[in-house]
Design a protein around this motif. Structure first.
Motif, short mmCIF file in Angstrom:
data_model
loop_
_atom_site.label_atom_id
_atom_site.label_comp_id
_atom_site.label_asym_id
_atom_site.label_seq_id
_atom_site.Cartn_x
_atom_site.Cartn_y
_atom_site.Cartn_z
N ASP A 1 20.22 41.56 29.82
CA ASP A 1 19.47 40.66 30.13
C ASP A 1 19.13 39.15 29.39
O ASP A 1 18.63 39.89 28.77
CB ASP A 1 17.59 41.19 30.85
N HIS B 1 17.15 36.84 29.28
CA HIS B 1 16.16 35.74 28.83
C HIS B 1 15.09 36.96 28.81
O HIS B 1 15.25 36.38 29.54
CB HIS B 1 16.59 34.48 30.13
N CYS B 2 14.63 37.02 28.05
CA CYS B 2 13.36 37.58 27.48
C CYS B 2 12.48 36.91 26.44
O CYS B 2 13.50 36.28 25.83
CB CYS B 2 13.33 38.69 27.13
N HIS B 3 11.33 37.16 26.47
CA HIS B 3 10.18 36.54 25.96
C HIS B 3 9.69 37.62 25.32
O HIS B 3 8.32 38.38 26.38
CB HIS B 3 9.47 34.96 25.99
N LEU C 1 8.61 44.84 26.62
CA LEU C 1 10.33 44.45 27.70
C LEU C 1 10.91 45.76 27.24
O LEU C 1 11.72 45.86 28.56
CB LEU C 1 10.45 43.43 26.54
N ALA D 1 19.20 42.99 25.77
CA ALA D 1 18.82 41.46 26.51
C ALA D 1 18.90 40.37 25.37
O ALA D 1 18.62 40.89 23.73
CB ALA D 1 16.88 42.02 26.60
N SER E 1 16.22 37.53 33.24
CA SER E 1 14.72 37.64 34.13
C SER E 1 13.48 36.86 33.50
O SER E 1 12.45 36.79 35.14
CB SER E 1 14.23 38.93 33.79
N ASP E 2 13.68 36.33 33.04
CA ASP E 2 12.59 35.46 32.15
C ASP E 2 10.95 36.07 32.15
O ASP E 2 10.08 36.12 32.47
CB ASP E 2 11.99 33.90 33.34
N TYR E 3 11.27 36.83 31.14
CA TYR E 3 9.82 38.13 31.15
C TYR E 3 9.80 38.20 30.27
O TYR E 3 10.23 37.42 28.92
CB TYR E 3 10.52 39.61 30.98
N PRO E 4 8.04 37.67 30.27
CA PRO E 4 6.90 38.20 31.14
C PRO E 4 6.65 37.86 32.06
O PRO E 4 5.60 38.35 32.30
CB PRO E 4 6.22 38.87 29.96
N TYR F 1 9.81 42.35 37.14
CA TYR F 1 10.96 42.45 36.55
C TYR F 1 11.69 43.57 37.23
O TYR F 1 13.56 42.99 37.97
CB TYR F 1 10.98 43.16 35.63
#
Length: 266
Positions: free
Chosen positions: A5, A7-9, A21, A33, A220-223, A231
């Motif tokens: 993944d 793209h996660c924050h 996450l 990720a 995903s651009d989580y969350p 997700y």
């Protein structure tokens, strides 16, 4: 398929901590990720801690305060601590005699740039000139070259956004592919299987035709994805939308390209 993944924050103060996450990753078979620092957050210590606590799972893409005169030193320090990239805007400039100093520093340090901006930013001649100036950087355009969020018009027909896809002419530019909820409206009333308003804009096919599988990466651009389609749907439905691609190409889009651009530490 080894899924990564791109793209996660994560944060202990805003959005969710890394354990949330990891729950989604493990639940959906996502092995790696890339942790993308949130805009205007210059304290990267939590992300750097995450890559140490969970070796082999994460890459850390940091942000530095480019208005500070010591920004180049700070970026070099973070690279030495294991950062795998830096997040910049197309409009980012450094103070002093060289406005592109931070871009040149990323090139010198071998740090890819995850780039956030509007379609007009990416389609501009000014950004194209930056790309030409630092050909040694892998520049990854976030959110299919636009601001995240459903548009008032079909984004496939948005000529400004289409202009961002012209960056494919530069071999060092990549593009992130999000879940469909970033640019599609949810159909109401909700039913199963999970619906979007039809027809679905053909942005994924346009991106594929422009960049090819070798320069696309799913993120995903989580969350924030959790208040769109979630997700699981962001991964599953996007894989389904790439049914026209070969198995090997899907392996690249959903893991191989991200792992080749952003070093997974540990």
């Amino acid at each position: 398929m080894v899924i990564a993944d791109s793209h996660c924050h994560v944060s202990p103060h805003w959005y969710e901590p890394v354990e949330s996450l990891l729950f989604q990753m493990d639940r959906n078979g996502v092995e790696h990720a890339v942790l993308i620092q949130m805009q205007s957050q210059f304290d990267n210590s939590y992300q750097q801690e995450c890559i140490q606590r969970f070796p082999g799972r994460f890459a850390s893409v940091v942000i530095v305060d480019t208005d500070r005169t010591d920004a180049l030193d700070e970026l070099e320090r973070l690279a030495g601590e294991g950062a795998s990239g830096v997040r910049l805007k197309p409009s980012t400039r450094s103070p002093g005699e060289d406005p592109l100093a931070i871009w040149r520093a990323a090139e010198r340090l071998g740090l890819p740039v995850s780039c956030i901006g509007s379609s007009s930013d990416f389609a501009s001649n000014e950004f194209a000139e930056i790309v030409r100036t630092v050909p040694g950087i892998s520049i990854v355009v976030e959110h299919l070259g636009s601001d995240a969020g459903p548009a008032d018009v079909d984004p496939s027909e948005d000529q400004t956004q289409r202009g961002a896809f012209q960056l494919a002419r530069f071999s060092n530019v990549y593009m992130k592919v999000p879940g469909l909820g970033e640019f599609c409206d949810r159909a109401l009333p909700v039913s199963q299987p999970f619906p979007f308003v039809r027809p679905i804009p053909q942005l994924l096919r346009i991106a594929y035709d422009a960049f090819g599988a070798g320069r696309l990466m799913w993120g995903s651009d989580y969350p924030p994805v959790s208040y769109r389609e979630g997700y699981t749907n962001a991964l599953r439905i996007t894989i389904e939308e790439f049914s026209f691609a070969t198995e090997g190409e899907r392996d690249l889009i959903f893991g191989g390209v991200a792992r080749s651009v952003f070093a997974i530490r540990g």
